[in-house]
Design a protein around this motif. Structure first.
Motif, mmCIF file in Angstrom:
data_model
loop_
_atom_site.group_PDB
_atom_site.id
_atom_site.type_symbol
_atom_site.label_atom_id
_atom_site.label_comp_id
_atom_site.label_asym_id
_atom_site.label_seq_id
_atom_site.Cartn_x
_atom_site.Cartn_y
_atom_site.Cartn_z
ATOM 1 N N THR A 145 0.518 -1.095 -0.075
ATOM 2 C CA THR A 145 0.069 0.061 0.024
ATOM 3 C C THR A 145 0.780 1.162 -0.092
ATOM 4 O OG1 THR A 145 -1.723 -1.193 1.120
ATOM 5 C CG2 THR A 145 -1.575 1.136 1.279
ATOM 6 N N PHE A 146 1.823 1.289 0.791
ATOM 7 C CA PHE A 146 2.871 2.366 0.781
ATOM 8 C C PHE A 146 3.796 2.525 -0.115
ATOM 9 C CE2 PHE A 146 1.587 0.929 5.296
ATOM 10 C CZ PHE A 146 1.014 2.054 5.649
ATOM 11 N N LEU A 147 4.118 1.430 -0.794
ATOM 12 C CA LEU A 147 4.954 1.442 -2.009
ATOM 13 C C LEU A 147 3.973 2.222 -3.273
ATOM 14 C CD1 LEU A 147 7.479 0.739 -3.731
ATOM 15 C CD2 LEU A 147 6.463 -1.468 -4.100
ATOM 16 N N LEU A 148 2.715 1.725 -3.391
ATOM 17 C CA LEU A 148 1.732 2.191 -4.394
ATOM 18 C C LEU A 148 1.904 3.616 -4.073
ATOM 19 C CD1 LEU A 148 -0.131 1.989 -6.624
ATOM 20 C CD2 LEU A 148 -1.967 1.301 -5.084
ATOM 21 N N PHE A 150 3.837 5.733 -2.803
ATOM 22 C CA PHE A 150 5.003 6.409 -2.998
ATOM 23 C C PHE A 150 5.172 6.428 -4.469
ATOM 24 C CE2 PHE A 150 9.409 5.665 -4.347
ATOM 25 C CZ PHE A 150 10.091 6.910 -3.945
ATOM 26 N N LEU A 151 4.736 5.526 -5.294
ATOM 27 C CA LEU A 151 5.022 5.554 -6.858
ATOM 28 C C LEU A 151 3.964 6.448 -7.241
ATOM 29 C CD1 LEU A 151 5.261 1.788 -7.347
ATOM 30 C CD2 LEU A 151 7.317 3.302 -7.733
ATOM 31 N N ILE A 152 2.648 6.283 -6.977
ATOM 32 C CA ILE A 152 1.743 7.182 -7.558
ATOM 33 C C ILE A 152 2.013 8.746 -7.583
ATOM 34 C CG2 ILE A 152 -0.142 7.459 -6.048
ATOM 35 C CD1 ILE A 152 -1.996 6.380 -8.234
ATOM 36 N N ASN A 153 2.569 8.999 -6.294
ATOM 37 C CA ASN A 153 2.856 10.330 -5.983
ATOM 38 C C ASN A 153 4.149 10.776 -6.705
ATOM 39 O OD1 ASN A 153 0.835 10.757 -4.097
ATOM 40 N ND2 ASN A 153 2.218 10.082 -2.293
ATOM 41 N N LYS A 154 4.871 9.881 -7.360
ATOM 42 C CA LYS A 154 5.978 10.064 -8.045
ATOM 43 C C LYS A 154 5.361 10.368 -9.556
ATOM 44 C CE LYS A 154 9.330 10.087 -5.156
ATOM 45 N NZ LYS A 154 10.246 11.432 -4.923
ATOM 46 N N GLY A 155 4.272 9.996 -9.860
ATOM 47 C CA GLY A 155 3.726 10.099 -11.099
ATOM 48 C C GLY A 155 3.426 8.705 -11.928
ATOM 49 N N MET A 156 2.599 8.830 -12.905
ATOM 50 C CA MET A 156 2.302 7.555 -13.607
ATOM 51 C C MET A 156 3.396 6.890 -14.405
ATOM 52 S SD MET A 156 -0.516 6.125 -13.334
ATOM 53 C CE MET A 156 -1.130 4.316 -13.944
ATOM 54 N N ARG A 157 3.997 7.627 -14.713
ATOM 55 C CA ARG A 157 5.306 7.192 -15.429
ATOM 56 C C ARG A 157 6.139 6.391 -14.653
ATOM 57 N NH1 ARG A 157 4.831 5.694 -20.420
ATOM 58 N NH2 ARG A 157 5.476 7.287 -22.110
ATOM 59 N N GLY A 309 3.877 -11.290 -7.855
ATOM 60 C CA GLY A 309 3.074 -11.035 -6.865
ATOM 61 C C GLY A 309 3.072 -9.352 -6.446
ATOM 62 N N GLN A 310 4.115 -9.009 -6.329
ATOM 63 C CA GLN A 310 4.329 -7.413 -6.191
ATOM 64 C C GLN A 310 3.675 -6.530 -7.334
ATOM 65 O OE1 GLN A 310 6.248 -5.447 -3.532
ATOM 66 N NE2 GLN A 310 4.439 -4.664 -4.363
ATOM 67 N N SER A 311 3.999 -6.937 -8.667
ATOM 68 C CA SER A 311 3.561 -5.919 -9.502
ATOM 69 C C SER A 311 1.905 -6.280 -9.653
ATOM 70 C CB SER A 311 4.090 -6.392 -10.839
ATOM 71 O OG SER A 311 3.761 -7.953 -11.041
ATOM 72 N N SER A 312 1.326 -7.491 -9.404
ATOM 73 C CA SER A 312 -0.011 -7.559 -9.533
ATOM 74 C C SER A 312 -0.715 -7.026 -8.272
ATOM 75 C CB SER A 312 -0.471 -9.242 -10.039
ATOM 76 O OG SER A 312 0.238 -9.922 -8.669
ATOM 77 N N ARG A 338 -6.511 2.716 -0.420
ATOM 78 C CA ARG A 338 -5.685 1.645 -0.621
ATOM 79 C C ARG A 338 -5.511 0.589 0.834
ATOM 80 N NH1 ARG A 338 -3.159 6.273 -4.074
ATOM 81 N NH2 ARG A 338 -4.550 5.840 -5.853
ATOM 82 N N ILE A 339 -5.431 1.068 1.742
ATOM 83 C CA ILE A 339 -5.433 0.178 2.922
ATOM 84 C C ILE A 339 -6.622 -0.624 3.330
ATOM 85 C CG2 ILE A 339 -5.402 0.536 5.398
ATOM 86 C CD1 ILE A 339 -3.529 2.395 5.428
ATOM 87 N N ILE A 340 -7.799 -0.049 2.807
ATOM 88 C CA ILE A 340 -9.078 -0.924 2.786
ATOM 89 C C ILE A 340 -8.869 -1.984 1.734
ATOM 90 C CG2 ILE A 340 -11.674 -1.168 2.330
ATOM 91 C CD1 ILE A 340 -11.805 1.731 3.450
ATOM 92 N N THR A 341 -8.515 -1.645 0.270
ATOM 93 C CA THR A 341 -8.479 -2.613 -0.530
ATOM 94 C C THR A 341 -7.487 -3.732 -0.059
ATOM 95 O OG1 THR A 341 -8.917 -1.140 -2.030
ATOM 96 C CG2 THR A 341 -8.122 -2.965 -2.926
ATOM 97 N N ARG A 342 -6.162 -3.476 0.653
ATOM 98 C CA ARG A 342 -5.287 -4.181 0.819
ATOM 99 C C ARG A 342 -5.997 -5.287 2.089
ATOM 100 N NH1 ARG A 342 -3.580 -6.856 -1.361
ATOM 101 N NH2 ARG A 342 -2.696 -5.295 -2.845
ATOM 102 N N LEU A 343 -6.485 -4.780 3.138
ATOM 103 C CA LEU A 343 -6.940 -5.411 4.021
ATOM 104 C C LEU A 343 -7.832 -6.471 3.677
ATOM 105 C CD1 LEU A 343 -7.244 -2.941 6.743
ATOM 106 C CD2 LEU A 343 -5.680 -4.646 6.599
ATOM 107 N N ILE A 344 -9.001 -6.125 2.542
ATOM 108 C CA ILE A 344 -9.584 -6.972 1.813
ATOM 109 C C ILE A 344 -9.040 -8.272 1.439
ATOM 110 C CG2 ILE A 344 -11.170 -7.310 0.012
ATOM 111 C CD1 ILE A 344 -12.195 -4.590 0.372
ATOM 112 N N ALA A 345 -7.851 -8.050 1.099
ATOM 113 C CA ALA A 345 -6.941 -9.430 0.446
ATOM 114 C C ALA A 345 -6.288 -9.933 1.629
ATOM 115 C CB ALA A 345 -5.804 -8.702 -0.393
ATOM 116 N N ILE A 346 -5.586 -9.272 2.466
ATOM 117 C CA ILE A 346 -4.794 -9.971 3.604
ATOM 118 C C ILE A 346 -5.719 -10.709 4.568
ATOM 119 C CG2 ILE A 346 -3.740 -9.462 5.629
ATOM 120 C CD1 ILE A 346 -2.381 -7.309 4.111
ATOM 121 N N VAL A 347 -7.007 -10.410 5.076
ATOM 122 C CA VAL A 347 -7.748 -11.022 5.993
ATOM 123 C C VAL A 347 -8.272 -12.295 5.523
ATOM 124 C CG1 VAL A 347 -10.029 -11.021 7.229
ATOM 125 C CG2 VAL A 347 -8.530 -8.844 7.149
ATOM 126 N N PRO A 348 -8.686 -12.570 4.160
ATOM 127 C CA PRO A 348 -9.129 -13.977 3.706
ATOM 128 C C PRO A 348 -7.828 -14.816 3.697
ATOM 129 C CG PRO A 348 -9.382 -12.333 2.212
ATOM 130 C CD PRO A 348 -9.180 -11.521 3.428
#
Length: 623
Positions: A145-148, A150-157, A309-312, A338-348
């Motif tokens: 989540t935090f990597l995402l 960081f990346l999106i704040n750096k720009g889409m490119r 896994g990381q990219s997907s 993004r944290i909500i979306t990540r938790l939806i994945a981690i909990v199951p």
């Protein structure tokens, strides 16, 4: 309706490129983010199972899936480029709220299934390479989540470059794996001839289709193509469509190579040596070294798995944001989303490992891909309808031949899924000790989803879609104004946002000033383009907002009020004070969404920041 992935919408300029190559390169990128979904850990599980159980026999399923994927992703890109709407937004504009809530629920299930595969896959990769337990590996994935962010704040490119680097790692890893495995080329070619050995092969084949043609990628692609800013003329749109097709073709063929390499590796290594039940990624990793005679084979396998896994997980999280915003028009702070979306994945994922142990992760990965396949019809059919709609596509609708091909693809996927569901329910009824419970629960639910699917198929043939600009106003929204008697304000500014809050705000302003006062309606365009270019921006959102503002003015002028309008650009807490302070106003009237405390944290607050920036009274009308 806000822009899809608003913080990066139209953030990459493609105009002014002198050479054809530079212009193509400006458009390349979105399909690489899509391609990682076609080589995620869920694909690995189905490819390993297919290769170890049936050798090269299911290679044709991968090829067919790749052709389907290329067609469907091109439709998705077309929708985003032409309409400037992602698939979720287009669905919200077309279907009733009830149907949209169901489609949203199904899309979230698909995201959860996809995320489960990605989180488990990355955790397995960390376990294989560094000896970290699966539970710890799953928890570590929350850092994505935090990597995402960081990346999106750096720009889409920057994000696209990071994803392409990970894709390159996966690709090079499997080039060497193929060198180690030395597959039989003749049998590889034979595997491209269609055949289904038995019922178990059908289950794996449907899993491969679900793992390859992924519903969340259709939502994602229609949004990512909107990160490019290009000339909105017919010529510019045609050029954007052409370059995005090139982008998709290159990226998805790379994904096909990776998937085919995994299946071929399993066939050449496990099936060839009689190991027909290698469906667990962990087992495949352990067996590669003794089978291929090199320690590098399992290391490269684990490295590629972590990269996949990381990219997907990054692209899956973005898809979750797009689906939530598109279907629900729910705009919350990006980091919270993004944290909500990540938790939806981690909990199951944690529950699966704790309840069933680490030995069933392979079966869960395959099951997750079958779930994805079952949801595909509910994403594909609306997509085909949208890109075939002349009113939506404004001359860029797909040809009759493409429509026929698209419906054939949809029919194949839906038919395979219908057979799978029928066979599964039939098996449950035959083996259940109390089949009545199934008749009262599972069977009605299955029929309900069948009815929904038929509704989605036939609705566009009998009713017309909503007009594009109507989506910006609340459903059945009609402004009605009350007569007033107390008039003591002469110049009144009213902040509006085209929501239900407008009606109360405008009525309250009329209570203050009556028909003798002068009213100025202020609306702020909040797109990325507006933030970057201010009043020089010229995008679809600005044009629609300006049109709606003028419609408000005309409506109110016709009933006797003196109304002017002002359009601001950027953040409301900056743009509104600027307009107010430059004008000669007695008071600013502003509606709210009526949220405080935790909701302010989630949605952000304009009022608190704005009231300190203006020199006139602020009248807040609670919605």
């Amino acid at each position: 309706m806000s822009k899809s992935l608003e913080e990066v919408n139209q953030s990459i300029a493609t105009e002014g490129k002198k050479s054809g190559l530079r212009k193509i390169l400006a458009f390349l990128g979105p399909a690489y983010l899509i391609s990682v979904g076609y080589m995620d850990p869920g694909n690995w599980a189905t490819d390993l199972a297919g290769g170890s159980q049936f050798g090269y026999a299911l290679l044709w399923v991968l090829l067919m899936s790749n052709i389907m994927a290329l067609l469907l992703q091109s439709l998705s890109a077309r929708l985003g480029i032409v309409t400037q709407r992602d698939l979720a937004q287009a669905s919200r504009e077309t279907y009733s709220p009830f149907v949209n809530y169901i489609l949203y629920f199904l899309a979230e299930i698909a995201i959860a299934a996809c995320d489960l595969a990605e989180v488990l896959g990355m955790a397995i990769g960390l376990n294989l390479l560094f000896g970290i337990s699966l539970i710890q590996g799953v928890v570590i994935t929350v850092l994505d989540t935090f990597l995402l962010l960081f990346l999106i704040n750096k720009g889409m490119r920057k994000m696209e470059a990071f994803i392409i680097a990970l894709v390159a790692v996966i690709g090079f890893s499997f080039v060497f794996e193929m060198i180690f495995a030395q597959p039989e080329i003749g049998q590889v070619v034979t595997g491209l001839v269609p055949s289904i050995p038995n019922e178990a092969a059908l289950y794996i084949a449907i899993g491969i289709i679900g793992a390859t043609v992924m519903p969340h990628n259709l939502y994602l692609h229609s949004s990512l193509v909107q990160t490019r800013k290009f000339d909105r003329s017919d010529k510019g749109i045609k050029q954007a469509l052409k370059y995005n097709l090139i982008d998709s073709t290159i990226a998805l063929n790379l994904a096909f190579f990776v998937n085919a390499a995994i299946l071929i590796l399993a066939a050449a290594t496990f099936y060839k040596n009689g190991l027909f039940e290698v469906a667990e990624i962990q087992d495949a990793h352990q067996l590669l070294a003794p089978m291929l005679g090199t320690k590098w084979a399992p290391i490269l396998f684990a490295v590629a798995l972590i990269a996949a896994g990381q990219s997907s997980t990054i692209t899956g999280t973005l898809a979750g944001q797009i689906i939530m915003e598109g279907y629900l028009n729910l705009r919350i702070q990006p980091w919270v989303r993004r944290i909500i979306t990540r938790l939806i994945a981690i909990v199951p994922a944690v529950l699966v490992i704790l309840i069933y142990g680490e030995s069933v992760t392979g079966k869960m990965l395959i099951f997750s891909q079958v779930i994805l396949s079952l949801q595909l019809g509910f994403a594909i059919i609306p997509l085909i309808h949208f890109v075939s709609d002349k009113s939506k596509m404004k001359g860029f609708e797909i040809s009759k031949l493409t429509q026929i091909a698209s419906w054939i693809v949809a029919s194949i996927i839906v038919s395979l899924n219908a057979k799978l569901v029928f066979d599964e329910i039939k098996g449950w009824l035959e083996t259940s000790e109390d089949p009545m419970i199934l008749w009262l629960t599972v069977v009605p639910i299955a029929f309900g989803f069948l009815i929904l699917l038929l509704y989605i198929v036939f609705k566009p043939f009998v009713t017309k879609s909503k007009q594009e600009h109507q989506s910006h106003l609340p459903h059945n929204f009609v402004l009605e104004f009350s007569e007033t008697v107390a008039y003591d304000k002469k110049n009144i500014a009213i902040s509006i946002d085209f929501s239900t809050a407008d009606q109360k705000a405008i009525n309250s302003a009329f209570d203050l000033g009556g028909k003798e006062a002068n009213y100025t309606l202020i609306h702020v365009v909040e797109t990325v383009g507006a933030i970057m270019y201010g009043g020089n921006v010229d995008d679809n959102e600005t044009r629609i907002d300006e049109k709606l503002l003028l419609e408000y003015k005309e409506m109110l002028t016709n009933i006797g009020f003196k109304v002017d309008v002002k359009l601001g650009f950027g953040k409301p807490n900056k743009a509104i004070p600027k307009i107010v302070n430059e004008g000669n106003f007695d008071i600013l009237v502003m509606g709210t969404h009526g949220h405080t405390g935790l909701k302010d944290l989630l949605f952000g607050t304009t009022v608190d920041k704005l009231r300190h920036e203006i020199s006139i009274p602020l009248f807040i009308v609670k919605n």
